[in-house]
Scaffold this motif. Structure first.
Motif, PDB file in Angstrom:
ATOM      1  N   GLY A   1      65.216 -23.328  30.089  1.00 32.86           N
ATOM      2  CA  GLY A   1      66.232 -24.302  30.481  1.00 32.86           C
ATOM      3  C   GLY A   1      66.104 -24.804  31.895  1.00 32.86           C
ATOM      4  O   GLY A   1      66.033 -26.007  32.132  1.00 32.86           O
ATOM      5  N   LEU A   2      66.070 -23.890  32.849  1.00 33.10           N
ATOM      6  CA  LEU A   2      66.086 -24.295  34.253  1.00 33.10           C
ATOM      7  C   LEU A   2      64.710 -24.727  34.769  1.00 33.10           C
ATOM      8  O   LEU A   2      64.608 -25.678  35.536  1.00 33.10           O
ATOM      9  CB  LEU A   2      66.633 -23.160  35.117  1.00 33.10           C
ATOM     10  CG  LEU A   2      68.075 -22.731  34.806  1.00 33.10           C
ATOM     11  CD1 LEU A   2      68.467 -21.540  35.652  1.00 33.10           C
ATOM     12  CD2 LEU A   2      69.036 -23.886  35.015  1.00 33.10           C
ATOM     13  N   LEU A   3      63.666 -24.023  34.362  1.00 30.25           N
ATOM     14  CA  LEU A   3      62.333 -24.325  34.876  1.00 30.25           C
ATOM     15  C   LEU A   3      61.508 -25.198  33.938  1.00 30.25           C
ATOM     16  O   LEU A   3      60.391 -25.585  34.270  1.00 30.25           O
ATOM     17  CB  LEU A   3      61.575 -23.018  35.164  1.00 30.25           C
ATOM     18  CG  LEU A   3      62.226 -22.108  36.209  1.00 30.25           C
ATOM     19  CD1 LEU A   3      61.464 -20.797  36.300  1.00 30.25           C
ATOM     20  CD2 LEU A   3      62.286 -22.797  37.558  1.00 30.25           C
ATOM     21  N   SER A   4      62.036 -25.491  32.755  1.00 28.08           N
ATOM     22  CA  SER A   4      61.362 -26.322  31.741  1.00 28.08           C
ATOM     23  C   SER A   4      59.966 -25.815  31.382  1.00 28.08           C
ATOM     24  O   SER A   4      59.022 -26.582  31.229  1.00 28.08           O
ATOM     25  CB  SER A   4      61.285 -27.778  32.209  1.00 28.08           C
ATOM     26  OG  SER A   4      62.573 -28.292  32.407  1.00 28.08           O
ATOM     27  N   VAL A   5      59.841 -24.506  31.249  1.00 25.32           N
ATOM     28  CA  VAL A   5      58.583 -23.886  30.835  1.00 25.32           C
ATOM     29  C   VAL A   5      58.616 -23.735  29.319  1.00 25.32           C
ATOM     30  O   VAL A   5      59.573 -23.205  28.759  1.00 25.32           O
ATOM     31  CB  VAL A   5      58.399 -22.503  31.503  1.00 25.32           C
ATOM     32  CG1 VAL A   5      57.184 -21.784  30.955  1.00 25.32           C
ATOM     33  CG2 VAL A   5      58.313 -22.647  33.010  1.00 25.32           C
ATOM     34  N   ASN A   6      57.578 -24.218  28.652  1.00 22.86           N
ATOM     35  CA  ASN A   6      57.490 -24.046  27.206  1.00 22.86           C
ATOM     36  C   ASN A   6      57.017 -22.638  26.892  1.00 22.86           C
ATOM     37  O   ASN A   6      55.854 -22.314  27.108  1.00 22.86           O
ATOM     38  CB  ASN A   6      56.530 -25.066  26.589  1.00 22.86           C
ATOM     39  CG  ASN A   6      57.095 -26.460  26.621  1.00 22.86           C
ATOM     40  OD1 ASN A   6      58.304 -26.642  26.547  1.00 22.86           O
ATOM     41  ND2 ASN A   6      56.220 -27.438  26.738  1.00 22.86           N
ATOM     42  N   LEU A   7      57.924 -21.819  26.393  1.00 23.50           N
ATOM     43  CA  LEU A   7      57.583 -20.453  26.037  1.00 23.50           C
ATOM     44  C   LEU A   7      57.051 -20.420  24.611  1.00 23.50           C
ATOM     45  O   LEU A   7      57.451 -21.234  23.782  1.00 23.50           O
ATOM     46  CB  LEU A   7      58.820 -19.562  26.164  1.00 23.50           C
ATOM     47  CG  LEU A   7      59.398 -19.482  27.572  1.00 23.50           C
ATOM     48  CD1 LEU A   7      60.755 -18.801  27.559  1.00 23.50           C
ATOM     49  CD2 LEU A   7      58.448 -18.736  28.485  1.00 23.50           C
TER      50      LEU A   7
END
Length: 181
Positions: A148-154
């Motif tokens: 959500g906050l860092l917009s990293v695709n996990l």
């Protein structure tokens, strides 16, 4: 001796990684056209070079510290292997290897739950219910921070219902982010 062997193996592995994976990384055309853009391979190269320097320093320190020590031999190392295989350190390594093998298949959520729960047990937590609750809460916090906050695709996983659950969580996080963002 064990520490020296691990340091040498790490040195070899990082050198292999530097020459086979980092230098061959594809660079997007938009980055190559911009002379002021920091290339995507700069940080991995820098970190690996710094780690290699630290490993060399550590190897020299280990050899100097143990010069003349009769326990600093290959035979002493071989005798210490069974104790290492029973240690918490080895179990922690096994947990991380298993996690790296299952990450792409089951996704971040299940992998994080597995790692947190297993490490909690390894560190001595006796109450499995408390450990499960803590693992779920920490996994959700990590998921919200990174997704959500860092917009990293996990990694979502390749198993249908786990992938769908990850997509559902992503939509909830995006919806909440849209409300507050």
């Amino acid at each position: 001796m064990f520490e020296l062997i691990i340091n040498i193996l790490l040195f070899i592995f990082l050198g292999f990684t530097f020459f086979t994976h980092v230098l061959e990384a594809a660079v997007p055309a938009s980055v190559t056209r911009n002379p002021y853009a920091l290339q995507p391979d700069v940080w991995p190269k820098t970190i690996i070079i710094l780690l290699e320097i630290c490993l060399i320093i550590n190897i020299v320190k280990i050899i100097r510290k143990n010069k003349g020590n009769p326990e600093f031999s290959i035979s002493a190392f071989v005798r210490s292997i069974p104790g290492f295989l029973k240690s918490r350190l080895f179990l922690g390594i096994v947990i991380m290897v298993v996690a790296s093998l299952i990450l792409e298949t089951v996704g971040f959520i299940v992998t994080a739950l597995f790692v947190l729960f297993c490490y909690g047990m390894l560190l001595g937590e006796k109450n499995p219910v408390r450990l499960a609750i803590a693992s779920v809460c920490i996994t959700l916090v990590l998921y919200i921070i990174f997704s959500g906050l860092l917009s990293v695709n996990l990694p979502r996983g390749t198993i249908g219902f786990l992938r769908n659950f990850a997509l559902f969580l992503e939509s909830v996080v995006a919806g909440v982010k849209g409300i507050f963002g």
